[in-house]
Write a protein that holds these residues in place. Structure first.
Motif, mmCIF file in Angstrom:
data_model
loop_
_atom_site.group_PDB
_atom_site.id
_atom_site.type_symbol
_atom_site.label_atom_id
_atom_site.label_comp_id
_atom_site.label_asym_id
_atom_site.label_seq_id
_atom_site.Cartn_x
_atom_site.Cartn_y
_atom_site.Cartn_z
ATOM 1 N N ALA A 195 0.833 -1.209 0.000
ATOM 2 C CA ALA A 195 0.000 0.000 0.000
ATOM 3 C C ALA A 195 0.867 1.259 0.000
ATOM 4 C CB ALA A 195 -0.924 -0.002 1.216
ATOM 5 N N SER A 196 1.940 1.261 0.779
ATOM 6 C CA SER A 196 2.826 2.423 0.844
ATOM 7 C C SER A 196 3.517 2.671 -0.491
ATOM 8 C CB SER A 196 3.883 2.217 1.937
ATOM 9 O OG SER A 196 3.291 2.142 3.210
ATOM 10 N N LEU A 197 3.971 1.601 -1.126
ATOM 11 C CA LEU A 197 4.654 1.733 -2.409
ATOM 12 C C LEU A 197 3.726 2.326 -3.461
ATOM 13 C CD1 LEU A 197 7.045 1.189 -4.311
ATOM 14 C CD2 LEU A 197 6.142 -1.132 -4.632
ATOM 15 N N VAL A 198 2.516 1.757 -3.554
ATOM 16 C CA VAL A 198 1.555 2.224 -4.555
ATOM 17 C C VAL A 198 1.125 3.657 -4.261
ATOM 18 C CG1 VAL A 198 -0.769 1.870 -5.483
ATOM 19 C CG2 VAL A 198 0.728 -0.096 -5.083
ATOM 20 N N MET A 216 1.454 6.937 -6.574
ATOM 21 C CA MET A 216 0.166 7.436 -7.049
ATOM 22 C C MET A 216 -0.043 8.903 -6.678
ATOM 23 S SD MET A 216 -3.603 5.831 -6.324
ATOM 24 C CE MET A 216 -3.650 6.302 -4.590
ATOM 25 N N PHE A 217 0.157 9.234 -5.403
ATOM 26 C CA PHE A 217 -0.099 10.605 -4.974
ATOM 27 C C PHE A 217 0.981 11.571 -5.466
ATOM 28 C CE2 PHE A 217 -2.670 8.344 -1.709
ATOM 29 C CZ PHE A 217 -3.889 8.886 -2.074
ATOM 30 N N GLY A 218 2.188 11.059 -5.690
ATOM 31 C CA GLY A 218 3.197 11.898 -6.325
ATOM 32 C C GLY A 218 2.768 12.294 -7.729
ATOM 33 N N ASN A 219 2.234 11.323 -8.482
ATOM 34 C CA ASN A 219 1.719 11.597 -9.820
ATOM 35 C C ASN A 219 0.539 12.546 -9.790
ATOM 36 O OD1 ASN A 219 2.773 10.118 -12.362
ATOM 37 N ND2 ASN A 219 3.006 8.585 -10.755
ATOM 38 N N PHE A 220 -0.393 12.292 -8.874
ATOM 39 C CA PHE A 220 -1.596 13.125 -8.797
ATOM 40 C C PHE A 220 -1.257 14.578 -8.461
ATOM 41 C CE2 PHE A 220 -4.587 9.351 -7.631
ATOM 42 C CZ PHE A 220 -4.508 8.910 -8.945
ATOM 43 N N SER A 221 -0.338 14.764 -7.521
ATOM 44 C CA SER A 221 0.006 16.138 -7.146
ATOM 45 C C SER A 221 0.742 16.844 -8.280
ATOM 46 C CB SER A 221 0.837 16.153 -5.856
ATOM 47 O OG SER A 221 2.103 15.563 -6.052
ATOM 48 N N ASP A 222 1.563 16.116 -9.047
ATOM 49 C CA ASP A 222 2.220 16.716 -10.204
ATOM 50 C C ASP A 222 1.206 17.244 -11.212
ATOM 51 O OD1 ASP A 222 4.757 16.207 -9.265
ATOM 52 O OD2 ASP A 222 5.038 14.370 -10.428
ATOM 53 N N ARG A 223 0.077 16.558 -11.299
ATOM 54 C CA ARG A 223 -0.934 16.907 -12.298
ATOM 55 C C ARG A 223 -2.016 17.850 -11.757
ATOM 56 N NH1 ARG A 223 1.411 12.274 -13.678
ATOM 57 N NH2 ARG A 223 1.389 11.578 -15.850
ATOM 58 N N THR A 227 -0.301 21.435 -1.561
ATOM 59 C CA THR A 227 -1.014 21.699 -0.309
ATOM 60 C C THR A 227 -2.312 20.908 -0.143
ATOM 61 O OG1 THR A 227 -0.047 23.922 -0.175
ATOM 62 C CG2 THR A 227 -2.044 23.513 1.105
ATOM 63 N N PRO A 228 -3.206 20.859 -1.141
ATOM 64 C CA PRO A 228 -4.454 20.099 -0.947
ATOM 65 C C PRO A 228 -4.222 18.624 -0.647
ATOM 66 C CG PRO A 228 -4.641 21.558 -2.853
ATOM 67 C CD PRO A 228 -3.200 21.565 -2.440
ATOM 68 N N TRP A 229 -3.228 18.032 -1.284
ATOM 69 C CA TRP A 229 -2.955 16.615 -1.049
ATOM 70 C C TRP A 229 -2.375 16.386 0.343
ATOM 71 C CZ3 TRP A 229 -5.170 13.277 -4.087
ATOM 72 C CH2 TRP A 229 -5.458 13.649 -5.411
ATOM 73 N N ILE A 230 -1.522 17.294 0.802
ATOM 74 C CA ILE A 230 -0.959 17.160 2.149
ATOM 75 C C ILE A 230 -2.070 17.202 3.197
ATOM 76 C CG2 ILE A 230 0.541 18.242 3.868
ATOM 77 C CD1 ILE A 230 2.264 19.264 1.506
ATOM 78 N N LEU A 231 -3.004 18.143 3.042
ATOM 79 C CA LEU A 231 -4.099 18.266 4.005
ATOM 80 C C LEU A 231 -5.051 17.067 3.926
ATOM 81 C CD1 LEU A 231 -4.899 22.078 3.649
ATOM 82 C CD2 LEU A 231 -3.620 20.930 5.468
ATOM 83 N N ILE A 254 3.536 12.586 2.385
ATOM 84 C CA ILE A 254 4.978 12.532 2.173
ATOM 85 C C ILE A 254 5.363 12.866 0.735
ATOM 86 C CG2 ILE A 254 6.971 10.993 2.087
ATOM 87 C CD1 ILE A 254 5.910 9.578 4.534
ATOM 88 N N ALA A 255 4.707 12.230 -0.244
ATOM 89 C CA ALA A 255 5.102 12.428 -1.644
ATOM 90 C C ALA A 255 5.010 13.894 -2.072
ATOM 91 C CB ALA A 255 4.265 11.531 -2.555
ATOM 92 N N PRO A 256 3.884 14.593 -1.830
ATOM 93 C CA PRO A 256 3.832 16.008 -2.220
ATOM 94 C C PRO A 256 4.776 16.897 -1.412
ATOM 95 C CG PRO A 256 1.617 15.120 -1.948
ATOM 96 C CD PRO A 256 2.566 14.118 -1.370
ATOM 97 N N LEU A 257 4.939 16.595 -0.104
ATOM 98 C CA LEU A 257 5.780 17.457 0.706
ATOM 99 C C LEU A 257 7.246 17.339 0.306
ATOM 100 C CD1 LEU A 257 5.058 18.527 4.208
ATOM 101 C CD2 LEU A 257 7.421 17.941 3.722
#
Length: 306
Positions: free
Chosen positions: A93-96, A100-107, A116-120, A157-160
């Motif tokens: 789950a952590s790997l995926v 996933m959230f790194g990709n989503f925040s990039d987009r 910021t929205p993803w971190i919150l 973690i990924a967005p921050l």
């Protein structure tokens, strides 16, 4: 051409110019194209260290002390086996989630910024799921809740971590990364010591852990300089297939160093976790300490190791 469109075009041009300037001069921020003043630099450092300290403290309360004790309260399962099963699922789950959230925040193109929205969102999801993990005595539901916590944690973690390349000059990224590492290093033994206080009263301990993880994301966003709007950035035209392709690891022929580092870290973590995740059971079942005594021993060992 409307004024709003022209304004976005001007902001995009300024953004590209700032990024280009930062690539040439390691003192410049990719976000502003200017050096960071001392107050801004302090806020970045404080934000990273507080984030690592709070989320690691919250997770340490649970992973090192409370969760192994909670496994023993679940009827019809072997706690030793359940540790392995849950850890296997949460690792995946952590790997995926991180990818996933790194990709989503990039987009993302939010007026509140890309990160910021993803971190919150991750702070809320991670904190709630971590608390719920300690409220169920169903092994399947517990695994789902704990995996949900890992999704929330990596959603933070990924967005921050991406903020380092988005907003921090390349010349001090190593320093800021060290602040984050220091926070998580300090947070681990603090979490273990706090967990020891709740070893005979699990649910309040899980509540404290959830609050700390939630505060990790929220307080970090408050401390860090406000992220600029990303609504002027061009929308990503990639398809869902492109997102899936981005999960593909690099070819071995072109990424020898990556796979060497991966193999070394993989072996190191396997050897470490073989002992660490069973530490409480080893102390109780083989050394023969009581519940309270084992909690103290785990706390002392955690401080020595860190």
């Amino acid at each position: 051409m409307s004024e709003a469109i022209a304004s976005k075009e001007e902001r995009l041009a300024a953004y590209n110019a700032n990024v280009a300037a930062a690539e040439k001069d390691p003192r410049l921020s990719p976000e502003t194209g200017k050096p960071l003043d001392k107050v801004t630099m302090f806020r970045f450092g404080a934000g990273f260290i507080v984030f690592g300290l709070l989320w690691m403290s919250g997770l340490g309360i649970v992973s090192a002390v409370l969760l192994p004790m909670h496994y023993k309260t679940i009827p019809g399962v072997n706690p030793d086996a359940l540790v392995g099963v849950v850890n296997a699922f949460t690792a995946v789950a952590s790997l995926v989630a991180n990818l996933m959230f790194g990709n989503f925040s990039d987009r993302s193109r939010s007026r509140f910024g890309r990160r910021t929205p993803w971190i919150l969102f991750g702070a809320v999801l991670g904190g709630v799921m971590l608390f719920l993990t300690g409220t169920t005595h169903n092994a399947v539901l517990l695994t789902i809740f704990y995996c949900g916590c890992m999704f929330g944690l990596n959603c933070m973690i990924a967005p921050l971590v991406a903020i380092l390349s988005d907003r921090v000059p390349s010349g001090i990224r190593g320093t800021m990364s060290a602040f984050y590492g220091a926070g998580s290093t300090i947070g681990a033994p603090i979490g273990t010591m706090l967990g020891a206080l709740f070893i005979e009263n699990l649910v309040p301990g899980f509540a404290v852990a959830g609050v700390l993880m939630f505060l990790g994301g929220v307080v970090a966003v408050i401390i860090l300089p406000k992220e600029q709007s990303a609504d002027f950035l061009p929308k990503d035209e990639g398809s869902f297939k492109d997102i899936l392709v981005s999960f593909r690891p690099p070819k071995f022929s072109t990424a020898h160093d990556f796979y060497k580092a991966f193999a070394g870290r993989f072996c190191m973590l396997i050897s470490y976790q073989m002992i660490n995740v069973y530490q409480l059971y080893i102390i109780q079942n083989y050394i023969g300490q009581s519940v309270k005594e084992s909690a103290v021993t785990v706390s002392v060992v955690s401080m020595i190791m860190r």
